[in-house]
Design an enzyme around this catalytic site. Structure first.
Site, PDB file in Angstrom:
ATOM      1  N   CYS A   2       0.860  -1.178   0.000  1.00  0.00           N
ATOM      2  CA  CYS A   2       0.000   0.000   0.000  1.00  0.00           C
ATOM      3  C   CYS A   2       0.895   1.227   0.000  1.00  0.00           C
ATOM      4  CB  CYS A   2      -0.871   0.018   1.253  1.00  0.00           C
ATOM      5  SG  CYS A   2      -1.775  -1.510   1.469  1.00  0.00           S
ATOM      6  N   ARG A  27       1.319   1.653  -5.922  1.00  0.00           N
ATOM      7  CA  ARG A  27       1.516   0.697  -4.831  1.00  0.00           C
ATOM      8  C   ARG A  27       0.213   0.009  -4.425  1.00  0.00           C
ATOM      9  NH1 ARG A  27       6.367   1.331  -2.202  1.00  0.00           N
ATOM     10  NH2 ARG A  27       5.498   0.169  -0.450  1.00  0.00           N
ATOM     11  N   TRP A  74      -3.848  -1.837  -1.397  1.00  0.00           N
ATOM     12  CA  TRP A  74      -3.838  -3.053  -2.211  1.00  0.00           C
ATOM     13  C   TRP A  74      -4.276  -4.139  -1.247  1.00  0.00           C
ATOM     14  CZ3 TRP A  74      -1.560  -7.889  -2.479  1.00  0.00           C
ATOM     15  CH2 TRP A  74      -1.565  -8.502  -3.733  1.00  0.00           C
ATOM     16  N   ASN A 100       0.906  -0.008   6.133  1.00  0.00           N
ATOM     17  CA  ASN A 100       1.324  -0.800   4.973  1.00  0.00           C
ATOM     18  C   ASN A 100       2.057  -2.012   5.521  1.00  0.00           C
ATOM     19  OD1 ASN A 100       2.363  -1.804   2.566  1.00  0.00           O
ATOM     20  ND2 ASN A 100       4.084  -0.348   2.562  1.00  0.00           N
ATOM     21  N   GLY A 101       1.625  -3.207   5.130  1.00  0.00           N
ATOM     22  CA  GLY A 101       2.265  -4.430   5.622  1.00  0.00           C
ATOM     23  C   GLY A 101       1.206  -5.433   6.022  1.00  0.00           C
ATOM     24  N   GLU A 487      11.315 -12.652 -20.201  1.00  0.00           N
ATOM     25  CA  GLU A 487      10.946 -11.303 -19.773  1.00  0.00           C
ATOM     26  C   GLU A 487       9.863 -10.720 -20.690  1.00  0.00           C
ATOM     27  OE1 GLU A 487      11.021  -9.575 -17.316  1.00  0.00           O
ATOM     28  OE2 GLU A 487      10.799  -7.498 -17.947  1.00  0.00           O
ATOM     29  N   LYS A 491       6.117  -9.512 -19.461  1.00  0.00           N
ATOM     30  CA  LYS A 491       5.601  -8.157 -19.733  1.00  0.00           C
ATOM     31  C   LYS A 491       4.224  -8.233 -20.372  1.00  0.00           C
ATOM     32  CE  LYS A 491       7.558  -6.275 -17.974  1.00  0.00           C
ATOM     33  NZ  LYS A 491       8.574  -6.161 -17.008  1.00  0.00           N
ATOM     34  N   GLU A 494       1.515  -9.310 -17.889  1.00  0.00           N
ATOM     35  CA  GLU A 494       1.255  -8.271 -16.883  1.00  0.00           C
ATOM     36  C   GLU A 494       0.320  -7.173 -17.346  1.00  0.00           C
ATOM     37  OE1 GLU A 494       5.325  -6.942 -15.948  1.00  0.00           O
ATOM     38  OE2 GLU A 494       4.554  -6.667 -13.922  1.00  0.00           O
ATOM     39  N   HIS A 510       9.764 -31.022 -27.628  1.00  0.00           N
ATOM     40  CA  HIS A 510       9.568 -31.918 -26.487  1.00  0.00           C
ATOM     41  C   HIS A 510       8.218 -31.696 -25.823  1.00  0.00           C
ATOM     42  CE1 HIS A 510      13.661 -33.299 -26.921  1.00  0.00           C
ATOM     43  NE2 HIS A 510      13.980 -32.032 -27.138  1.00  0.00           N
ATOM     44  N   LYS A 607       3.309  -2.384  -7.402  1.00  0.00           N
ATOM     45  CA  LYS A 607       4.701  -2.177  -7.790  1.00  0.00           C
ATOM     46  C   LYS A 607       5.675  -2.910  -6.883  1.00  0.00           C
ATOM     47  CE  LYS A 607       7.951  -0.250 -10.245  1.00  0.00           C
ATOM     48  NZ  LYS A 607       8.189  -0.902 -11.544  1.00  0.00           N
TER      49      LYS A 607
HETATM   50  C1  AGP Z   1       7.950  -6.446 -13.222  1.00  0.00           C
HETATM   51  O1  AGP Z   1       7.372  -5.960 -14.373  1.00  0.00           O
HETATM   52  C2  AGP Z   1       7.044  -6.934 -12.245  1.00  0.00           C
HETATM   53  N1  AGP Z   1       6.130  -5.942 -11.836  1.00  0.00           N
HETATM   54  C3  AGP Z   1       7.565  -7.810 -11.127  1.00  0.00           C
HETATM   55  O2  AGP Z   1       7.850  -9.032 -11.694  1.00  0.00           O
HETATM   56  C4  AGP Z   1       8.809  -7.312 -10.346  1.00  0.00           C
HETATM   57  O3  AGP Z   1       9.936  -7.334 -11.161  1.00  0.00           O
HETATM   58  C5  AGP Z   1       9.013  -8.202  -9.117  1.00  0.00           C
HETATM   59  O4  AGP Z   1       7.875  -8.102  -8.295  1.00  0.00           O
HETATM   60  C6  AGP Z   1      10.251  -7.865  -8.341  1.00  0.00           C
HETATM   61  O5  AGP Z   1      10.209  -6.562  -7.854  1.00  0.00           O
HETATM   62  P1  AGP Z   1      11.506  -5.887  -7.241  1.00  0.00           P
HETATM   63  O6  AGP Z   1      12.515  -5.769  -8.353  1.00  0.00           O
HETATM   64  O7  AGP Z   1      11.054  -4.572  -6.739  1.00  0.00           O
HETATM   65  O8  AGP Z   1      12.011  -6.791  -6.168  1.00  0.00           O
END
Ligand code: AGP
Length: 612
Positions: A2, A27, A74, A100-101, A487, A491, A494, A510, A607
């Site tokens: 959050c 966040r 969140w 937050n937590g 990667e 992306k 996501e 395979h 994030k």
């Molecule tokens: C990346 O696009 C993602 N949002 C996610 O995989 C991110 O890289 C992952 O949560 C790790 O975050 P960090 O680098 O802040 O540890």
């Protein structure tokens, strides 16, 4: 997961709080709220959904209070709703808290408080906190500073992670904060002070920051900030000056932060390289002082991270093994921490985290430390939790990354890891000078090459237009291109919500080739001259089964029948991911835009993932 903001000073608090929340929406964005002290009473306003819904509450602009706390959520405990939104208040309406937590023992604490006559109106773990503060405030605390002591007694009962802000109408000029395993910074102003989960949220107000430590309390008023340790002994704390310009957190004419951050990559890479790399000179890593004796003693390296950062680690493994000949494993942090990895004092563990707050990555770091390994953190956020835990820290210097989908942080992590590999190879003398110089020159050319890639985006846009309504896609590559395929696939999932898989091209036969049917989209990455023929054969296999193909390559491809080919500049194969990932970032971006989605705030994602 959050975002929290706080203000105490001489201005109206609400606009400062709302602006801060807007910066922190990445966040969490399922509900938002504020609490201020208006005419000696706590006044709480909160709403389900985005900060815009909070802004629209009637009367919010008329609040004149100069102290307040705010939160964007969140959801973890309790669905997104108005009653579960923060701030949470105690039964007597005297203490308001944002958090937050996660409070792991909140069931126990709820039972305890229920027995004492308290009732609860939300399903959150947080609601126990203001009630505990009230309980301790009423019971048995006779000290002068009852407010701080009550907060401390309540916090002593909490198990879990927290960054907490508390205000009370009994102390209308005072804001108390404390943190453990969740981020929190204090911005120092003139006659006013600010609190936030992340620096960018208050960067337009100040460049002077205090970075709060775990189990450290701050009592904040308009013209003072007092710090206390876990026994409530007061101590002083140095201000850190953050040199970022406030415009780094603005969109600067781009439609979305993600697009802005993709286009920032030539510059962010320049910043990552900084003064570390010069042709004809040894790489400068004096800041971590890893000696030859130590490295000679190392038997293995682990690179541990989550998501995109883990994908950067995969490229780092290739570089370290090639240049330093040290066996290197890449682990997902949430697996590493529970799989009993073999770690001893001959192990170097590298942890990568853009935010520096990822719970699993931090736990994995603590595990390695407890077993005697040296730990090195790679992070983008100064003073973040991971950097405080690690023996050594390297910063990526990519600048604030706001979009949930990581782009510039990834390319900076990759560049930093490759430079680190060069440095280790120089210390160990494990690679030919010529090879290292060639690599250095390739890295120094990257910003200009990235600019060239970013100038030619029509093909990607057109391809995105053709395929945005599909349901499945496949990404193929071999060697380092397979790392990029992973990667690229992440992306896409996501931000466009399209199912996709990445496969090592050689694995196709395979099993996965069974999924290839007429019209399905397959994206190939081909940047390694030694492997290009083999990858082409794999792609021909999908073409002959009717797949639509997009190929990203720096090779000359003759007589192929791929639908779209995107050419990128040639470079050393170790650094090729930094160029080949860019069309894939843009592809996901434009697919998402074609679908009309919120690129910067994809559903269900936040994030920084500060919970397990
Ligand atoms: C990346 O696009 C993602 N949002 C996610 O995989 C991110 O890289 C992952 O949560 C790790 O975050 P960090 O680098 O802040 O540890």
């Amino acid at each position: 997961m959050c975002g929290i903001v706080g203000y105490v000073g001489n201005k109206k608090a609400v606009p400062v709080l709302i602006d801060g929340l807007c910066c922190l929406e990445y966040r969490g964005y399922d509900s938002a709220g504020i609490a201020v002290i208006e005419n000696n009473q706590l006044c709480v306003m909160k709403e389900k959904g985005r900060v815009d819904n909070l802004k629209a509450i009637s009367g919010i602009d008329d609040l004149n209070s100069t102290i307040g706390i705010a939160h964007t959520r969140w959801a973890t405990h309790g669905k997104p709703s108005q009653e579960n939104a923060h701030p949470q208040i105690d039964n007597s309406n005297q203490f308001a808290v944002v958090h937050n937590g996660i409070i792991e023992n909140y069931h126990e604490l709820r039972d305890f408080l229920t027995q004492k006559g308290y009732h609860f109106v939300s399903q959150t773990d947080t609601e126990v906190i203001p009630n505990l503060i009230h309980y301790y405030y009423q019971n048995g605390i006779t000290d002068e500073d009852k407010f701080l002591r009550a907060v401390k007694s309540a916090v002593d009962d909490l198990k879990g992670s927290y960054a907490i802000e508390v205000i009370s109408n009994l102390f209308p000029n005072r804001l108390i904060v404390v943190r453990k395993d969740s981020p929190l910074v204090i911005g120092k102003g003139k006659g006013e002070n600010f609190v936030a989960s992340d620096i960018p949220a208050i960067l337009s107000h100040t460049k002077d920051f205090y970075l709060l430590d775990d189990n450290e309390y701050a009592v904040i008023e308009g013209d003072s900030v007092h710090f206390f340790d876990n026994s409530l002994s007061e101590h002083s704390k140095a201000v850190r000056i953050i040199e970022w310009d406030a415009t780094v957190v603005e969109k600067n004419g781009y439609e979305d932060y993600m697009l802005k951050e993709i286009y920032e990559q030539p510059n962010s890479i320049r910043e990552t390289i900084g003064a570390r790399l010069k042709l004809g000179e040894k790489c400068d890593f004096d800041d971590i002082a890893i000696t030859k004796e130590y490295l000679n003693n190392i038997r293995q390296i682990y690179i541990v991270a989550c998501g995109t950062a883990m994908h950067a680690g995969l490229v780092g493994k290739n570089a370290i093994e090639k240049l330093c000949h040290i066996p290197t494993q890449v682990d997902i942090a949430s697996e590493f921490r529970y799989r009993e990895p073999i770690i001893d004092d001959k192990t170097l563990c590298i942890y990568i985290s853009q935010s520096g707050e990822t719970a699993d990555t931090i736990a994995a770091l603590k595990l390695a430390k407890s077993k005697g390994a040296k730990t090195l953190a790679i992070s983008n956020v100064m003073g973040s939790s991971i950097t405080r835990e690690a023996d050594y820290t390297l910063y990526t210097h990519a600048g604030p990354e706001i979009a949930v989908a990581s782009t510039k942080a990834y390319t900076s992590q990759v560049v930093l890891l490759i430079m680190l590999a060069i440095h280790l190879a120089e210390v160990l003398k494990s690679a030919q000078t010529e090879e290292l110089e060639d690599l250095k020159s390739a890295i120094l050319n990257l910003p200009a090459q990235l600019e060239a890639v970013l100038d030619e985006t029509e093909e990607v846009k057109n391809f995105a237009k053709r395929i945005y309504s599909e349901h499945d896609m496949y990404f193929l590559g071999r060697g380092i291109d397979y790392c990029v395929a992973m990667e690229g696939s992440l992306k896409l999932k996501e931000i466009s919500y399209i199912h996709s898989e990445a496969y090592a091209a050689g694995e196709l036969k395979h099993g996965p080739i069974a999924l290839i049917e007429n019209g399905v989209t397959v994206i190939g990455i081909l940047t390694n001259s030694h492997l290009v023929e083999k990858s082409i054969s794999n792609l021909q296999e999908v073409v002959s089964r009717g797949a639509k193909t997009l190929v990203i390559t720096n090779q000359k491809l003759n007589n192929t029948n791929f639908n779209t080919i995107i050419n990128i500049p040639e470079t050393n194969s170790l650094v090729s991911p930094i160029l080949s990932i860019v069309p894939l970032q843009l592809l996901s971006y434009y697919i998402s835009k074609n679908k009309g989605l919120d690129v910067d705030k994809p559903i269900n994602l936040a994030k920084s993932v500060t919970v397990e």
